[in-house]
Design a protein around this motif. Structure first.
Motif, PDB file in Angstrom:
ATOM      1  N   VAL A 293     118.207 101.065 107.589  1.00  0.00           N
ATOM      2  CA  VAL A 293     118.934 101.400 108.817  1.00  0.00           C
ATOM      3  C   VAL A 293     118.270 100.698 109.997  1.00  0.00           C
ATOM      4  CG1 VAL A 293     119.688 103.278 110.344  1.00  0.00           C
ATOM      5  CG2 VAL A 293     119.519 103.679 107.876  1.00  0.00           C
ATOM      6  N   LEU A 294     119.106 100.228 110.924  1.00  0.00           N
ATOM      7  CA  LEU A 294     118.620  99.758 112.219  1.00  0.00           C
ATOM      8  C   LEU A 294     119.240 100.632 113.287  1.00  0.00           C
ATOM      9  CD1 LEU A 294     117.234  97.778 114.203  1.00  0.00           C
ATOM     10  CD2 LEU A 294     119.294  96.355 114.069  1.00  0.00           C
ATOM     11  N   VAL A 295     118.410 101.275 114.109  1.00  0.00           N
ATOM     12  CA  VAL A 295     118.877 102.048 115.256  1.00  0.00           C
ATOM     13  C   VAL A 295     118.632 101.198 116.493  1.00  0.00           C
ATOM     14  CG1 VAL A 295     118.738 104.239 116.485  1.00  0.00           C
ATOM     15  CG2 VAL A 295     118.142 104.140 114.051  1.00  0.00           C
ATOM     16  N   ALA A 296     119.693 100.866 117.223  1.00  0.00           N
ATOM     17  CA  ALA A 296     119.568  99.927 118.345  1.00  0.00           C
ATOM     18  C   ALA A 296     120.242 100.472 119.587  1.00  0.00           C
ATOM     19  CB  ALA A 296     120.181  98.576 117.968  1.00  0.00           C
TER      20      ALA A 296
ATOM     21  N   THR B 255     113.766 100.499 114.553  1.00  0.00           N
ATOM     22  CA  THR B 255     114.274 100.962 115.841  1.00  0.00           C
ATOM     23  C   THR B 255     114.089  99.855 116.874  1.00  0.00           C
ATOM     24  OG1 THR B 255     112.128 102.008 116.283  1.00  0.00           O
ATOM     25  CG2 THR B 255     113.852 103.400 115.370  1.00  0.00           C
ATOM     26  N   LEU B 256     115.181  99.475 117.502  1.00  0.00           N
ATOM     27  CA  LEU B 256     115.164  98.433 118.542  1.00  0.00           C
ATOM     28  C   LEU B 256     115.645  99.095 119.826  1.00  0.00           C
ATOM     29  CD1 LEU B 256     114.749  95.343 119.066  1.00  0.00           C
ATOM     30  CD2 LEU B 256     117.212  95.099 118.677  1.00  0.00           C
ATOM     31  N   MET B 257     114.705  99.685 120.553  1.00  0.00           N
ATOM     32  CA  MET B 257     115.082 100.552 121.656  1.00  0.00           C
ATOM     33  C   MET B 257     114.095 100.437 122.806  1.00  0.00           C
ATOM     34  SD  MET B 257     115.857 103.919 119.265  1.00  0.00           S
ATOM     35  CE  MET B 257     116.951 104.724 120.430  1.00  0.00           C
ATOM     36  N   GLY B 258     114.626 100.533 124.003  1.00  0.00           N
ATOM     37  CA  GLY B 258     113.779 100.631 125.171  1.00  0.00           C
ATOM     38  C   GLY B 258     113.260 102.046 125.318  1.00  0.00           C
TER      39      GLY B 258
ATOM     40  N   ILE C  91     123.102 101.851 113.620  1.00  0.00           N
ATOM     41  CA  ILE C  91     123.426 103.006 114.455  1.00  0.00           C
ATOM     42  C   ILE C  91     123.162 102.618 115.900  1.00  0.00           C
ATOM     43  CG2 ILE C  91     122.855 105.392 115.021  1.00  0.00           C
ATOM     44  CD1 ILE C  91     122.031 105.789 112.115  1.00  0.00           C
ATOM     45  N   VAL C  92     124.192 102.708 116.725  1.00  0.00           N
ATOM     46  CA  VAL C  92     124.095 102.302 118.121  1.00  0.00           C
ATOM     47  C   VAL C  92     123.993 103.552 118.988  1.00  0.00           C
ATOM     48  CG1 VAL C  92     125.188 101.005 119.986  1.00  0.00           C
ATOM     49  CG2 VAL C  92     125.464 100.256 117.616  1.00  0.00           C
ATOM     50  N   VAL C  93     122.995 103.580 119.870  1.00  0.00           N
ATOM     51  CA  VAL C  93     122.760 104.753 120.713  1.00  0.00           C
ATOM     52  C   VAL C  93     122.608 104.307 122.168  1.00  0.00           C
ATOM     53  CG1 VAL C  93     121.614 105.976 118.822  1.00  0.00           C
ATOM     54  CG2 VAL C  93     120.247 104.654 120.434  1.00  0.00           C
ATOM     55  N   GLY C  94     122.624 105.298 123.061  1.00  0.00           N
ATOM     56  CA  GLY C  94     122.390 105.001 124.469  1.00  0.00           C
ATOM     57  C   GLY C  94     123.664 104.984 125.280  1.00  0.00           C
TER      58      GLY C  94
END
Length: 507
Positions: free
Chosen positions: A112-115, A67-70, A136-139
């Motif tokens: 999986v990478l969620v970014a 997970t690469l997320m703020g 998977i791109v979120v935000g």
């Protein structure tokens, strides 16, 4: 050695089950707040269950999800959904550059990478080169992970307590980050251990502005709020005005800080008129808090700062100044239950030293890591004879309170982030104009410590701090970039012809 106190096993064997219990007890209770977004526990559980099933369909179960997320509601759901899916979460600092990200993805081998959408353009190509099957791109501008409705999807069967849950990367003295492997059981019992010294109030409101990709915020924010079925109020980053406003607006009870945050707020013009009437407990971690800061904060806010000590390798909490006290300034408190802490000689690590004597801190307990991923030699060095050797230097007082005196490891803590100088040095060595380099820390009133780079240019190459700064910015997160540059014809050496960092620290 502090006598080992006992604690009952946690009521829930995993933090996923803590979420399920909170949702059953208070489905309409407010769980997560981030800006204008608010999510109750029924919605939180629905998002976790739905995304967990999706991750399983992508083949993540038994593997890893990075997970690469703020800081966000999506980040919390992604973390818990990964654990619920039976996958191992790899939380990545959103400040990482592509250079840093590549090394970790290649070692972690996630499915999986969620970014976050803002990071996907940078992270996507890196993930593909590392063989990550799904992005998977979120935000903002992409999908939200709270779109599932309650009851649409059930949680998968809970993961086994002895299965892997987290792969948290920490810096290495070799310049290569190391992946710390923690089990579901280790994480859950560490919540119970912390709770024994720092009992939360049911439905408490917790403010978190430190990175949720970091062990401190996960343990003392994300998991703490689940345990008490409380509300986690999330700020994207530390901004003094936003912090002061959020404390009053959201009726915060528990305040998570670091020395940088406490020092910065005390110096802020709006601090004196801010309302702290609902705050009853403050925690500090990541690095030592000056005694004068602790006392000023207590007198101004009316709530003490409980300092603790831990490591990513230890789940992460090892000790805390307990509630109701006493809080002893200058110490990191007493060991959490089921945890043994000893002070041993630094030469052999075998001779246990008496109270008052300084030595290396070694620990053992059910929260300690299984090991470093694919690093058998470094695992064997850290885990010896059933003990985790922390690399930190400390001492117990006569009452069993622990103080941290120094670090055996060559590490600098910048604004709460661990920085291993070797990693920065490797980047400097890669520049064609650098013949030799060494990085050390120096005290900094705001960040705790700052990095100083000592550089020897190659013959004929002029000293050029701007060029080296640009070189570092391409390859290192902002907090790892030296704040000061010093150029010389040679670096001081020891009798063994190693760079004498103690001499550099004295300059």
């Amino acid at each position: 050695m502090r006598p080992v106190s006992q604690v009952l096993p946690p009521a829930e064997a995993t933090v996923v089950q803590m979420l399920a219990a909170a949702a059953q007890a208070a489905p309409r209770g407010e769980a997560l707040v981030a800006g204008e977004r608010r999510l109750d526990y029924a919605g939180y559980l629905a998002g976790v269950a739905g995304f967990a099933r999706e991750l399983q369909a992508l083949g993540a179960q038994g593997g890893r999800v990075a997970t690469l997320m703020g800081n966000s509601i999506d980040a919390c759901i992604a973390a818990l959904a990964t654990l619920a899916a039976g996958a191992q979460q790899v939380p990545l600092n959103p400040l990482y550059t592509a250079y840093e990200l590549a090394a970790i993805l290649e070692g972690a081998e996630p499915t999986v990478l969620v970014a976050d959408a803002a990071l996907a353009e940078m992270a996507g190509p890196v993930a593909r080169r590392a063989g990550v099957a799904h992005l998977i791109v979120v935000g903002d501008g992409a999908r939200r992970l709270d779109a599932w409705r309650p009851g649409e999807t059930d949680l998968p069967p809970p993961p086994a307590p002895d299965s892997l849950a987290l792969l948290q990367y920490t810096g290495g003295t070799t310049g290569r980050p190391k992946g710390v492997e923690l089990t579901h059981g280790a994480i859950a019992v560490n919540v119970a251990q912390r709770e024994a010294l720092l009992p939360t109030r049911r439905r408490d409101r917790v403010l978190c502005m430190t990175p949720l990709s970091h062990a401190y915020a996960m343990a003392m924010g994300l998991f703490l709020s689940l345990h008490c079925a409380g509300t986690l109020v999330i700020l994207p980053r530390y901004q003094p005005d936003e912090v002061l406003a959020a404390v009053a607006r959201e009726r915060i009870g528990v305040f998570l800080g670091t020395p940088t945050i406490f020092t910065g707020l005390l110096a802020h013009p709006g601090f004196a008129t801010a309302s702290w009437r609902t705050v009853h407990t403050c925690y500090s971690g990541s690095s030592a808090l000056p005694v004068v800061t602790l006392e000023r904060w207590r007198d101004a806010v009316g709530a003490p700062v409980h300092e603790g000590y831990g490591q990513t390798e230890a789940g992460p909490v090892l000790s805390f100044n307990p509630v109701p006290g006493p809080v002893r300034p200058g110490t990191v408190g007493v060991p959490v239950p089921l945890t043994e802490i000893e002070i041993v000689d630094v030469e052999t690590g075998l001779q246990v030293l008496p109270p008052g004597a300084c030595g290396e801190i070694r620990v053992r307990g059910p929260q300690v890591m299984r090991g470093y991923r694919k690093r058998p030699e470094e695992t064997a060095q850290a885990l010896r004879g059933g003990w985790l050797y922390t690399g930190d230097i400390g001492a117990f007082d006569a009452d069993g309170y622990l103080s941290i005196r120094d670090r055996k490891k060559d590490m600098v803590i910048v604004g709460g982030y661990n920085v291993y100088p070797r990693e920065v040095e490797e980047v400097l060595f890669a520049h064609p104009d650098v013949a030799d380099a060494a990085v050390v820390g120096r005290p900094d009133a705001y960040r705790g410590e700052a990095l100083v780079a000592h550089v020897v240019p190659r013959p004929g190459a002029p000293p050029d701090a701007d060029a080296l700064l640009a070189h570092c910015r391409e390859r290192l997160a902002r907090y790892k970039i030296p704040a000061e540059w010093r150029f010389s014809h040679a670096l001081p050496k020891t009798a063994a012809n190693k760079t004498d960092k103690n001499a550099l620290r004295r300059t």
